[in-house]
Every structure is written in structure tokens, then in C-alpha cells.
Design a protein around this motif. Structure first.
Motif, short mmCIF file in Angstrom:
data_model
loop_
_atom_site.label_atom_id
_atom_site.label_comp_id
_atom_site.label_asym_id
_atom_site.label_seq_id
_atom_site.Cartn_x
_atom_site.Cartn_y
_atom_site.Cartn_z
N GLN A 74 0.83 -1.21 0.00
CA GLN A 74 0.00 0.00 0.00
C GLN A 74 0.87 1.26 0.00
N ALA A 75 1.98 1.22 0.75
CA ALA A 75 2.85 2.40 0.83
C ALA A 75 3.45 2.73 -0.54
N VAL A 76 3.83 1.70 -1.28
CA VAL A 76 4.36 1.94 -2.63
C VAL A 76 3.29 2.55 -3.52
N GLY A 77 2.09 1.99 -3.46
CA GLY A 77 1.00 2.51 -4.27
C GLY A 77 0.66 3.95 -3.95
N ALA A 78 0.60 4.28 -2.64
CA ALA A 78 0.25 5.64 -2.24
C ALA A 78 1.35 6.64 -2.62
N SER A 79 2.61 6.27 -2.36
CA SER A 79 3.71 7.19 -2.67
C SER A 79 3.82 7.45 -4.17
N TRP A 80 3.68 6.38 -4.96
CA TRP A 80 3.81 6.57 -6.40
C TRP A 80 2.60 7.31 -6.98
N LEU A 81 1.43 7.08 -6.42
CA LEU A 81 0.25 7.82 -6.86
C LEU A 81 0.44 9.32 -6.60
N MET A 82 1.05 9.67 -5.46
CA MET A 82 1.26 11.08 -5.15
C MET A 82 2.25 11.72 -6.12
N ALA A 138 -8.54 1.44 -3.38
CA ALA A 138 -8.51 0.74 -4.66
C ALA A 138 -9.58 1.27 -5.60
N VAL A 139 -10.79 1.45 -5.07
CA VAL A 139 -11.90 1.93 -5.90
C VAL A 139 -11.64 3.36 -6.37
N LEU A 140 -11.19 4.23 -5.45
CA LEU A 140 -10.95 5.63 -5.81
C LEU A 140 -9.82 5.76 -6.83
N ALA A 141 -8.74 5.00 -6.64
CA ALA A 141 -7.63 5.07 -7.60
C ALA A 141 -8.06 4.53 -8.96
N TRP A 142 -8.84 3.47 -8.98
CA TRP A 142 -9.31 2.88 -10.23
C TRP A 142 -10.20 3.86 -11.00
N ARG A 143 -11.00 4.64 -10.25
CA ARG A 143 -11.91 5.61 -10.87
C ARG A 143 -11.25 6.98 -11.06
N SER A 144 -9.95 7.09 -10.72
CA SER A 144 -9.21 8.36 -10.84
C SER A 144 -9.85 9.48 -10.04
N LEU A 145 -10.31 9.15 -8.84
CA LEU A 145 -10.97 10.12 -7.97
C LEU A 145 -10.12 10.50 -6.75
N ALA A 146 -8.93 9.95 -6.64
CA ALA A 146 -8.11 10.16 -5.45
C ALA A 146 -7.25 11.41 -5.63
N GLY A 147 -7.68 12.52 -5.03
CA GLY A 147 -6.87 13.73 -5.02
C GLY A 147 -5.85 13.67 -3.88
N LEU A 151 -6.13 11.23 -0.61
CA LEU A 151 -5.11 10.19 -0.46
C LEU A 151 -4.42 10.29 0.89
N LEU A 152 -4.07 11.50 1.30
CA LEU A 152 -3.42 11.68 2.59
C LEU A 152 -4.37 11.34 3.74
N GLY A 153 -5.64 11.70 3.60
CA GLY A 153 -6.61 11.39 4.65
C GLY A 153 -6.80 9.90 4.85
N LEU A 154 -6.95 9.16 3.76
CA LEU A 154 -7.13 7.71 3.87
C LEU A 154 -5.84 7.03 4.34
N ALA A 214 -4.08 1.32 -8.09
CA ALA A 214 -5.32 0.65 -7.70
C ALA A 214 -5.09 -0.84 -7.47
N ALA A 215 -4.28 -1.46 -8.32
CA ALA A 215 -3.99 -2.89 -8.15
C ALA A 215 -3.20 -3.13 -6.87
N ALA A 216 -2.29 -2.22 -6.53
CA ALA A 216 -1.52 -2.37 -5.29
C ALA A 216 -2.44 -2.29 -4.07
N PHE A 217 -3.40 -1.37 -4.09
CA PHE A 217 -4.33 -1.25 -2.97
C PHE A 217 -5.21 -2.50 -2.86
N ALA A 218 -5.64 -3.04 -3.98
CA ALA A 218 -6.46 -4.25 -3.95
C ALA A 218 -5.67 -5.44 -3.37
N PHE A 219 -4.40 -5.55 -3.75
CA PHE A 219 -3.57 -6.62 -3.23
C PHE A 219 -3.40 -6.48 -1.72
#
Length: 450
Positions: A74-82, A138-147, A151-154, A214-219
Motif C-alpha cells: 500500500q505504501a508503494v501505491g500511495a507514494s507513487w500515486l502522489m 482501490a476503488v478511488l484510484a481505479w476511478r481516478s478520484l483520489a486527489g 489520499l493523505l486522509g485515507l 489501484a492494483a496495489a491497494f487491492a492486493f
């Protein structure tokens, strides 16, 4: 003959320790009647893997390994998404702050909860929250809704779940193994964390490269599901209470009073804060080390984090052996020097293989210090307050890392990534000087009571 654990630090024990309130009287101090077949120090016959002989400890260790694996991915997914939605150094570093700040804020409260309530249920509730958060990510990243703010709040909410889980997990270790195996069990607990940190980021980087964050969050959600399943099937027998029940507020106050009056615990907490503040730059800025200093992508980021984690695995495996030959002070000093040198090389290396090698060495140094801090807190804390003592340790390390990540992020914004990581390394090289005024206590040792 009744025995109890007498604390014999190398330095003179201050008189404040003997002026503790009644709740920390002799009958509440650590004693061997809880684990009468052991000594407080590492046994000459105990190996690093000895605690795995205990079936329930093995099950919990595997469950926690799955949880840590989910955290790492999850940390990799969140950091790279940012890096894609808000790529400035301070925003990327805030992901690390958001993950660790809740532990600094809530760990003491979580420690009181661990001492007052059924630890299995506490851990189960925390893992369930983490599972739900990862599904949402996972859902928010897949739908491109994660600002950035969402992202920081979750991520903060996920860190809150981990802050509640940690003290209950660590306080349960003493129930699962005899005292002679406690240092090895603590080291194995750290080992599991760092196995996940070595394998998880590499897996997470590959998942992000192939399927996106999104795939990283689902995993990660699947990993948390496995942990909740093990906890749901654990039939824990709560140990008898050593003192009457108390409210959460009073429990927190009692824990703080104990730590203030115990020189050994106070020293460890101060050394932990200094270590976390000085050494957090590399952890916080690693996505930018991969992208800007090395010129690589998500997979390289995962490999760099994995190198730190792999080194930590090696360090955790060596910890029991090193503790037989080196004092706690010598271990912590050496750890700071090794980790600091690795950070300096990382700051100036443009080559991925070289950076990975030095991060393996640095990771081994990092975990030696944290394992030593953890073991000393475990051995110096009576069972009635161990959850709160460990939560204060978690507050110290993760709170200092959260603050350090924010500070190093702003430093990097002004002076550059390489300068921030190198300055952090220089601070770690100077850190052993703290031992001249705040010397690490020796392990508690058992003496017969007359």
C-alpha cells in the motif's frame, strides 16, 4: 524461592525511580514468576528461530507478516500515486508523515486499550478498518478520484488502524513465548516487518508498473483479509489481571507516570526520538531518490525500499547473536554510523545497483537500533504496563519519523533531494555522541529475592 527481575543498568539508577507512585511498587515490577523457566537476558541455548516452536506465536507471526506485506505494498501505491497527482517533494514526503503520524498521536491511547481490553478483539477491529480503507483506496484510484488530500486522509486512517494494532500485538508476545525466548520473539517480530519491507516494495513496484496504484491497494486488501481470518479464529485465554481495572484516561496517566519515573525507559525513548528524526529522510524521499537521483520508475522505487527491507531482515537475524557479544549502547552507536554512511552514499550515487547494495547495509543498521530499543523496553517493563510502555516506544519512533519526514521534505524543497539525504546521513553519524549523556541501559537481569 520467589524471584523477581532486578534492573541493573550500567549507570547509577536515579532516585526518581524509587519515588514512583504506588502503582509501580515492587509487586508490579517485572518478575520471573511469570516465566519461571527463563532469565531476562538472551539465553545461551536460544536461537533466533526458537520462538517459532510455539504454535500460537508462529500463527500470529505469519498473520502479522501478511499485514506488514499489505502495508508495504500500500505504501508503494500511495507514494507513487502522489508523484503523479502532486509531485513536489514536500507533498510526496507527506505520504510518509500521514502514515506514521497517527502512530505518534494515538499509540499511547492504543497501549492503554491493549492493557485494558481483549487484545485479540482490538487487533481484529484494527485490521478490519485497514481492510475497508484499502478497498476504498482501490476503488478511488481505479476511478481516478483520489486527489492529494483524500489520499493523505485515507493514508492517515490506515496509519490509525496500524497504531491501534501494534501495541496489542507487541503486548501479546509475552503471552505466547517464555521469557527466555522473548528477545528472539521481538527480533522475529521485527524480522517479519522487514521481510515484508524487502519483498513488499518489490512486489508493490511490479504491481504498480503493471496495473497501477489501484492494483496495489487491492492486493493489500487481500493481505489484510488473511490477517483478520487468523485473528477471528484465535481462541485467546486472557491472562489474570495483576491490578484492578482502571479507566482509559487513568491508564494513560499511569503509563506516563511510570515512564517518567523509570530512567531506563526514559533514556530509550529519548534515543529513539533522536534516531527517528535524524534518519527519516531516506524513507520519506525514496520515491524521489528513484525518480530524480537515479532516473528510474516505480519498479526501481520498489527495489530501493526492498533493499532497505532486505538489509533489515539480515540485521534482525543477526540481532540475537550480536546481543550476546555487544552491549546495547555499542549496538545502537554502530547502527547509527552504518545507517548514516549508507544515506550519504545514497545521496550521491546515480547507479541503481550501488544504491541497492548500500541500502541493504543501511537497513541492517536501522533494524539493529530499533530491535535493541524494543527489546530493552520489553525487558524493563512489568507486564501490567507493557502495552503502554511499548506504545510510548511506538509514539517515539513513528512520531519522530512523521515529524522528520515533514522537515526533511521541506529541506529537500529548498536545497534538493541529495542535500536532504546527505544531511540526514551526517546527522546519523553524529548521533552516537548522545551516548555520552544518555547511555543505553543494559538488559534487566534476574536476582533471587531475599
Amino acid at each position: 524461592m520467589e524471584t523477581r527481575c532486578l534492573h541493573v543498568p550500567p549507570e547509577r539508577v536515579s532516585s526518581s525511580y524509587h519515588s514512583l507512585p504506588r502503582t509501580t511498587s515492587a509487586r508490579h515490577r517485572p518478575h520471573l514468576s511469570e516465566r519461571s523457566d527463563s532469565t531476562a537476558g538472551p539465553s545461551a541455548h536460544a536461537s533466533a528461530l526458537s520462538p517459532l516452536r510455539h504454535r500460537m506465536f508462529l500463527a500470529m507471526w505469519l498473520a502479522t507478516l501478511a499485514s506488514h506485506l499489505g502495508n508495504s505494498i500500500q505504501a508503494v501505491g500511495a507514494s507513487w500515486l502522489m508523484t503523479s497527482i502532486a509531485p513536489s517533494p514536500d507533498m510526496v514526503a507527506l505520504v510518509q508523515s500521514a502514515a506514521t503520524l497517527p502512530i505518534g498521536l494515538f499509540a499511547l491511547l492504543a497501549g492503554a486499550i491493549a492493557d485494558l481490553y481483549d487484545r485479540r478483539l482490538v487487533m481484529l477491529a484494527a485490521q478490519s478498518v485497514m481492510l475497508i480503507v484499502c478497498v476504498c483506496l482501490a476503488v478511488l484510484a481505479w476511478r481516478s478520484l483520489a486527489g492529494p488530500r483524500l489520499l493523505l486522509g485515507l493514508t492517515f486512517l490506515l496509519g490509525t488502524g496500524f497504531s491501534v494494532y501494534g501495541p496489542s500485538l507487541q503486548a501479546s508476545i509475552g503471552e505466547l513465548v517464555p521469557r527466555a525466548d522473548l528477545p528472539g520473539a521481538v527480533s522475529l517480530n521485527v524480522l517479519g516487518l522487514n521481510v515484508a519491507r524487502s519483498v513488499g516494495p518489490a512486489i508493490g513496484g511490479g504491481i504498480v508498473a503493471l496495473g497501477g496504484p489501484a492494483a496495489a491497494f487491492a492486493f493489500s486488501a487481500v493481505a489484510y483479509l488473511g490477517t483478520t481470518t487468523v485473528l477471528a479464529n484465535w481462541r485467546r485465554r486472557p491472562p489474570p489481571r495483576e491490578k484492578p481495572p482502571e479507566g482509559i484516561a487513568r491508564a494513560v496517566l499511569t503509563g506516563l507516570t511510570y515512564a517518567r519515573g523509570a530512567p531506563a525507559i526514559r533514556t530509550v525513548l529519548l534515543r529513539t526520538i533522536a534516531f527517528g528524526l535524524g534518519g527519516s529522510a531516506a524513507w520519506a524521499l525514496m520515491p524521489l531518490v528513484a525518480r530524480d537521483l537515479i532516473g528510474a520508475g516505480a519498479l526501481a522505487f520498489g527495489l530501493l525500499l526492498g533493499s532497505l527491507g532486505f538489509g533489515a531482515v539480515i540485521g534482525a537475524l543477526l540481532n540475537t547473536r550480536l546481543r550476546r557479544h555487544l552491549s546495547n549502547e555499542a549496538l545502537v552507536r554502530a547502527a547509527g554510523i552504518v545507517y548514516g554512511a549508507a544515506c550519504i552514499v545514497t545521496a550521491f550515487s546515480p547507479w541503481l545497483p550501488l544504491t541497492m547494495i548500500v541500502l541493504v547495509i543501511g537497513g541492517a543498521g536501522w533494524v539493529q537500533a530499533l530491535s535493541t530499543f524494543n527489546v530493552v523496553v520489553q525487558l524493563w517493563s512489568p507486564r501490567w504496563v507493557v502495552g503502554r510502555a511499548l506504545s510510548m516506544f511506538q509514539t517515539a519512533i513513528f512520531g519522530s519519523m512523521a515529524l522528520g519526514s515533514w522537515l526533511w521534505g521541506h529541506f529537500a524543497e529548498s536545497f534538493g533531494i541529495a542535500a536532504a539525504v546527505a544531511t540526514s546521513g551526517a546527522a546519523m553519524l553524529a548521533l552516537p555522541l548522545l551516548g555520552l549523556v544518555l547511555r543505553m541501559p543494559a538488559d534487566a537481569v534476574a536476582q533471587p529475592e531475599s
